[in-house]
Design an enzyme around this catalytic site. Structure first.
Site, short mmCIF file in Angstrom:
data_model
loop_
_atom_site.label_atom_id
_atom_site.label_comp_id
_atom_site.label_asym_id
_atom_site.label_seq_id
_atom_site.Cartn_x
_atom_site.Cartn_y
_atom_site.Cartn_z
N CYS A 137 -25.65 12.75 -55.17
CA CYS A 137 -25.89 11.32 -54.95
C CYS A 137 -26.77 10.75 -56.04
O CYS A 137 -28.00 10.88 -56.00
CB CYS A 137 -26.53 11.12 -53.58
SG CYS A 137 -26.94 9.40 -53.27
N CYS A 140 -29.33 8.22 -54.88
CA CYS A 140 -30.53 8.76 -54.22
C CYS A 140 -31.47 9.38 -55.24
O CYS A 140 -32.68 9.24 -55.13
CB CYS A 140 -30.16 9.87 -53.23
SG CYS A 140 -28.74 9.54 -52.22
N ASP A 141 -30.91 10.09 -56.22
CA ASP A 141 -31.76 10.97 -57.05
C ASP A 141 -31.84 10.58 -58.52
O ASP A 141 -32.63 11.18 -59.27
CB ASP A 141 -31.24 12.41 -56.94
CG ASP A 141 -31.28 12.89 -55.49
OD1 ASP A 141 -32.24 12.53 -54.79
OD2 ASP A 141 -30.35 13.60 -55.07
#
Ligand code: NDP
Length: 313
Positions: A137, A140-141
Site C-alpha cells: 500500500c 499507507c507507507d
C-alpha cells in the site's frame, strides 16, 4: 460461547456491505454488520477517488468510507467489529456464522460482502521484510520513503496509481513490469509514462528483496536477456492485484477457481438459499466501488424478498 439470532447478517464493511446495510435498515430488516479485519475495506488504503458518481471534485477513500458508515448508522444498522472465522450453512433455514471464534450468530439471511485483499509475489524475502520496507500500500507507507528511491511491481491500474503517488514523494520510482506492456487503462499508462522520475523496467521479474532487517535493494532479472541487476532502493511496493476474501465459505458456497463466489446471473443469489454475495467477493471483472455498492443494494433487496417469501418479514 455466546449466541444470538438476527434476521439479516452482513459480513464486510466496504461499499458493498455498507450499501446493503443502508437498504436493509431502511427496509426494516434490522441488519447486524460485522466489519471484518479491515473496517471500511480497500478504499481506506487509497487516496483520491475520482470516479464515484456524485463527487464532482473527487473524495478521499477513507472519508468516503466514513460517509458510507455514517449513512448506515443513521438508519440504525448495528455495526460491530469482528471477523467471520467459521460458518455452517448446512441448515438452509438458519445459517450459522462464528465471529472471532467466540460468538455464534444465527440468521436466515447472510450477505457476504467480504471483498478482496492484495496479492503477494510469494518470495521469502518479501514476506520477511514485510513492514520493514516491503508494502502492498503506497498510500499507507509511501510517506516513509520521501526523497528516497523505491520500486513497485505490477502493470495494472493499481500499480500505475500507486507509482504516480510514489513519484510525488520519492526521488526515483522503478516500475517492474513482467511483460512488454501495461495492463492499465490508457489514461493511467499516459500518466506514469509522463513522470520524469519514473522508470519502467519492461520484461522484468523480481528475484529477491535484499536486506537483513530492512530493504537495502531489489534484485531483478530481465526475462529477455537473462541479465540480473540490483536496484538500490529502500522501499519495495507490490501492486499485482487482489484475491477474494472467501476462504471461510469454501466448504459451502460455489466459487470459481480463483475463489470468486458464483452468483445466479442478474441476482446476488448463491447456491445456498438465504445466502447472498455482493462486491469484490463475487466480481472479478468490474471491481469498482460503484459496482460493489450496486450489488450491495441488490443483495439487500434479494434478502428482503427472500424473508418475505419465507414469511419472516
Ligand atoms: P490487475 O489484475 O488489473 O493488474 C495486475 C498487474 O500485476 C498486471 O500488470 C499483472 O501483469 C501484474 N502481475 C500479476 N501477478 C504478477 C506477478 N506474480 N509478478 C509480476 N507482476 C504480476 O490488478 P489491479 O489491482 O491493478 O486492478 C484491478 C481492477 O481494479 C482493474 O479492473 C482495474 O482497472 C481497477 N482499478 C481501477 C482504478 C481506477 O479506475 N482509478 C484504480 C485501481 C484499480 P500481467 O498484465 O502480465 O498479467
Amino acid at each position: 460461547m455466546s449466541s444470538e439470532k438476527v434476521s439479516c447478517l452482513i459480513i464486510g464493511s466496504g461499499p458493498a456491505g455498507y450499501t446493503a446495510a443502508v437498504y436493509a435498515s431502511r427496509a426494516g430488516l434490522n441488519p447486524v454488520l460485522y466489519t471484518g479485519g479491515q473496517p471500511g475495506g480497500q478504499l481506506t488504503i487509497t487516496t483520491d477517488v475520482e470516479n464515484y458518481p456524485g463527487y464532482p471534485e473527487g473524495v478521499q477513500g477513507p472519508q468516503m468510507m466514513m460517509d458510507f458508515e455514517a449513512q448506515a448508522r443513521r438508519f440504525g444498522t448495528d455495526i460491530r467489529y469482528g471477523l467471520a472465522t467459521k460458518v455452517d450453512f448446512s441448515d438452509s433455514n438458519l445459517h450459522k456464522v462464528w465471529i472471532d471464534n467466540t460468538k455464534l450468530i444465527e440468521s436466515p439471511t447472510v450477505i457476504i460482502a467480504t471483498g478482496a485483499s492484495a496479492k503477494w509475489l510469494g518470495l521469502e524475502s518479501e514476506q520477511r521484510l514485510n513492514g520493514h520496507g516491503v508494502s502492498a500500500c503506497a498510500v499507507c507507507d509511501g510517506f516513509f520513503f520521501r526523497n528516497q528511491e523505491v520500486a513497485i511491481v505490477g502493470g495494472g491500474d493499481t500499480a500505475c496509481e500507486e507509482a504516480s503517488y510514489l513519484a510525488k514523494l520519492c526521488k526515483k520510482v522503478y516500475m517492474i513490469v513482467r511483460r512488454d506492456e501495461l495492463r492499465a487503462s490508457q489514461i493511467m499508462q499516459n500518466r506514469v509514462k509522463s513522470l520524469p522520475n519514473l522508470e519502467i523496467l519492461w520484461n522484468t521479474e523480481t528475484e529477491e528483496v535484499i536486506g537483513e532487517s530492512e530493504v537495502e535493494g531489489v534484485k531483478v532479472k530481465n526475462l529477455k536477456t537473462g541479465e540480473s541487476t540490483l536496484l538500490n532502493v529502500t522501499g519495495f511496493f507490490v501492486a499485482i492485484g487482489h484475491q477474494p476474501n472467501t476462504e471461510v465459505f469454501k466448504d459451502f458456497i460455489d466459487m470459481d477457481s480463483a475463489g470468486y463466489i458464483q452468483t445466479v446471473k442478474g441476482s446476488t443469489k448463491t447456491n445456498i438459499e438465504g445466502i447472498f454475495a455482493c462486491g469484490d467477493a463475487q466480481d472479478n471483472i468490474y471491481r469498482q466501488a460503484v459496482t460493489a455498492a450496486g450489488t450491495g443494494c441488490m443483495a439487500a433487496l434479494d434478502s428482503e424478498r427472500y424473508l418475505a417469501e419465507k414469511g419472516l418479514h
